[in-house]
Scaffold this active site. Sequence first.
Site, PDB file in Angstrom:
ATOM      1  N   GLU A   1       1.236  -0.962   0.069  1.00 16.15           N
ATOM      2  CA  GLU A   1      -0.203   0.145   0.252  1.00 16.15           C
ATOM      3  C   GLU A   1       0.696   0.844  -0.394  1.00 16.15           C
ATOM      4  OE1 GLU A   1      -3.319  -0.058   0.398  1.00 16.15           O
ATOM      5  OE2 GLU A   1      -3.569  -1.787   0.126  1.00 16.15           O
TER       6      GLU A   1
ATOM      7  N   CYS B   1      -2.285   8.825   2.191  1.00 17.83           N
ATOM      8  CA  CYS B   1      -1.700   8.877   1.007  1.00 17.83           C
ATOM      9  C   CYS B   1      -3.000   8.883  -0.181  1.00 17.83           C
ATOM     10  CB  CYS B   1      -2.096   7.470   0.665  1.00 17.83           C
ATOM     11  SG  CYS B   1      -3.653   5.988   1.316  1.00 17.83           S
TER      12      CYS B   1
HETATM   13  P1  NAD Z   1       8.096   5.035   4.801  1.00 20.01           P
HETATM   14  O1  NAD Z   1       8.711   4.295   3.669  1.00 20.01           O
HETATM   15  O2  NAD Z   1       9.404   6.187   4.653  1.00 20.01           O
HETATM   16  O3  NAD Z   1       7.862   4.388   5.988  1.00 20.01           O
HETATM   17  C1  NAD Z   1       6.951   3.409   6.065  1.00 20.01           C
HETATM   18  C2  NAD Z   1       7.316   1.942   7.068  1.00 20.01           C
HETATM   19  O4  NAD Z   1       8.174   1.187   6.104  1.00 20.01           O
HETATM   20  C3  NAD Z   1       7.651   2.022   8.205  1.00 20.01           C
HETATM   21  O5  NAD Z   1       7.261   1.431   9.613  1.00 20.01           O
HETATM   22  C4  NAD Z   1       8.901   1.909   8.238  1.00 20.01           C
HETATM   23  O6  NAD Z   1      10.189   2.116   9.515  1.00 20.01           O
HETATM   24  C5  NAD Z   1       9.329   1.476   7.230  1.00 20.01           C
HETATM   25  N1  NAD Z   1      10.146   0.559   6.903  1.00 20.01           N
HETATM   26  C6  NAD Z   1      10.795   1.958   5.458  1.00 20.01           C
HETATM   27  N2  NAD Z   1      12.187   1.507   5.168  1.00 20.01           N
HETATM   28  C7  NAD Z   1      11.682  -0.341   5.227  1.00 20.01           C
HETATM   29  C8  NAD Z   1      12.833  -1.666   5.117  1.00 20.01           C
HETATM   30  N3  NAD Z   1      13.836  -1.129   3.656  1.00 20.01           N
HETATM   31  N4  NAD Z   1      12.030  -2.427   4.847  1.00 20.01           N
HETATM   32  C9  NAD Z   1      11.517  -3.304   5.707  1.00 20.01           C
HETATM   33  N5  NAD Z   1      10.387  -1.365   6.118  1.00 20.01           N
HETATM   34  C10 NAD Z   1      10.965  -0.170   6.113  1.00 20.01           C
HETATM   35  O7  NAD Z   1       6.430   5.957   4.539  1.00 20.01           O
HETATM   36  P2  NAD Z   1       6.312   7.421   5.713  1.00 20.01           P
HETATM   37  O8  NAD Z   1       7.399   8.270   5.615  1.00 20.01           O
HETATM   38  O9  NAD Z   1       6.199   6.945   7.039  1.00 20.01           O
HETATM   39  O10 NAD Z   1       4.526   7.074   5.878  1.00 20.01           O
HETATM   40  C11 NAD Z   1       4.356   8.267   4.465  1.00 20.01           C
HETATM   41  C12 NAD Z   1       4.082   7.301   2.680  1.00 20.01           C
HETATM   42  O11 NAD Z   1       3.522   6.713   3.179  1.00 20.01           O
HETATM   43  C13 NAD Z   1       3.500   7.993   1.528  1.00 20.01           C
HETATM   44  O12 NAD Z   1       4.196   7.729   0.099  1.00 20.01           O
HETATM   45  C14 NAD Z   1       2.092   7.768   1.247  1.00 20.01           C
HETATM   46  O13 NAD Z   1       1.729   8.002   0.298  1.00 20.01           O
HETATM   47  C15 NAD Z   1       2.327   6.234   1.867  1.00 20.01           C
HETATM   48  N6  NAD Z   1       1.089   5.728   2.497  1.00 20.01           N
HETATM   49  C16 NAD Z   1       0.477   4.829   1.674  1.00 20.01           C
HETATM   50  C17 NAD Z   1      -1.190   4.130   2.208  1.00 20.01           C
HETATM   51  C18 NAD Z   1      -1.560   3.558   1.345  1.00 20.01           C
HETATM   52  O14 NAD Z   1      -2.648   2.526   1.830  1.00 20.01           O
HETATM   53  N7  NAD Z   1      -1.372   3.537   0.238  1.00 20.01           N
HETATM   54  C19 NAD Z   1      -1.463   4.649   3.213  1.00 20.01           C
HETATM   55  C20 NAD Z   1      -0.147   5.318   4.079  1.00 20.01           C
HETATM   56  C21 NAD Z   1       0.686   5.926   4.096  1.00 20.01           C
END
Ligand code: NAD
Length: 504
Positions: free
Chosen positions: A260, A294
């Site tokens: 997602e 998002c």
């Molecule tokens: P992010 O990608 O920085 O982090 C999200 C999560 O992934 C965190 O828990 C982080 O620790 C983990 N993570 C990061 N790198 C990883 C890796 N290599 N392996 C495993 N886990 C890892 O995102 P963010 O800044 O917290 O959130 C914002 C983003 O999330 C935006 O792009 C937004 O559009 C997206 N988002 C999407 C949805 C959806 O349902 N499509 C919902 C909410 C947010």
Amino acid sequence: MLTKPLSAITKNTMQACGVTADLDHDGGMQVVSPVTGEVVATLAVDDAAATEAAIGKARAAFRDWRMVPAPRRGELVRLFAEELRKSKEDLGRMVSIEAGKSPSEGLGEVQEMIDICDFAVGLSRQLYGLTIATERPGHRMMETWHPLGVVGIITAFNFPCAPWCWNSALALVCGDPVIWKPSEKTPLTALACQAVLDRALARFGDAPEGLSQVLVGGPEVGETLVESENVALISATGSTRMGRIVGPKVAARFGKCILELGGNNAGIVCPSADMDMALRAIAFGAMGTAGQRCTTMRRLFVHESVYDQIVPALVKAYGSVTVGNPLETSALVGPLIDKAAFDGMGAALEEAKALGGTVHGGTRADVEGNGYYVHPALVEMPVHDGPVLRETFAPILYVMKYADFDTVLEDHNAVGGGLSSSIFTTDLREMETFLSARGSDCGIANVNIGTSGAEIGGAFGGEKETGGGRESGSDAWRAYMRRATNTINYSRELPLAQGVVFDI
Ligand code: NAD
């Protein structure tokens, strides 16, 4: 004015939820509230050994939980929904403290958890398979659905609890234990949710230990889950950058994955639109949650015949929207999550200006404390290019004029993200075309409402760089189970399919 420091309010709220963890762990990970920039807690981090131990416990829990009848598993989720109702105010406050959301949006996120729990309780009696016509006489063919295994849930900062619940409520009724790795920016809400679930588990009585666990830490904790052969399904919510790393790693071990990821959501305002309705929907879609959803509306295509009617009204709304501390004021726009988000917004606006964009708003707002507050930006763009083509996680709405409906549909789809979309029209042909095979290519396509604020009843997720995953309602539950096709021969013969003969 707050009557106590934010860290004290945080601790009281956590305690009210039943959290017993040490919130002042020496040398631990700092949790900063975007509301004031204050450190509100320091937490011990789970290392790789703790993560492996959690996976081991969850595997053991799976052996028992998969044998519990699904409606009984639903009873646990029903009790959880009851406990969530009791803790709604506290959990909503934690969302506001950690993610900077307004109280109404914080409470809304908790309500979303309650709604998906109610959905999952009903689902626990509806995990249906098909009965399928077979070509062989005296045979019966059917599908059965079985629990899948341990589910690893990785979540983003901007929805600190609802996406976990979309996953965990379904996973639990489907017979799967869950391990949650929340964003390192919002671990407190996760601990609070787990404490509320623990109350339901205590009332339930005989659930196995390790059925639901929370791991605190950054990407490295997520990576241990992602790489573990003992985690059957990874459901990861976050940036497309994260998904590009996580997706291939899970695929390499033939694990299952729900991604997602980011969106670049657009709206189209057609000549026949109800302009007042469109104005209000766009304002919420683009400025709500300080542009940190998002599903936030990031691009707006306006027909040239109504551009001068709606865009000045939008610019006016942008100029008058209230920006401020969500815990102390009734401001509609709260803080950005951190300095990196603020810098990212500034860089995108500079890029837009260099391409001829006219920026309205977008400056830092004067709010007491060390939070990063901005006036949302509306950018009139002469081209559909540059920063318009990607997601900047901040309140920027790029507005472009269009003349031809077919061309605007192409521009609408000409970005990487494929999450959410809206059309504002009362013209049946435009509406149906937008929803048709040659219309919006997003997982969510709306008519006369904005891009954000989905309900739990539908499957949630998007195409292309959004990752293709679906969570929440409709038949999203199937991702949390394994399917078996069963064929039973109740005849005295052994006919082979496709008329094959093999007589010995
Ligand atoms: P992010 O990608 O920085 O982090 C999200 C999560 O992934 C965190 O828990 C982080 O620790 C983990 N993570 C990061 N790198 C990883 C890796 N290599 N392996 C495993 N886990 C890892 O995102 P963010 O800044 O917290 O959130 C914002 C983003 O999330 C935006 O792009 C937004 O559009 C997206 N988002 C999407 C949805 C959806 O349902 N499509 C919902 C909410 C947010």
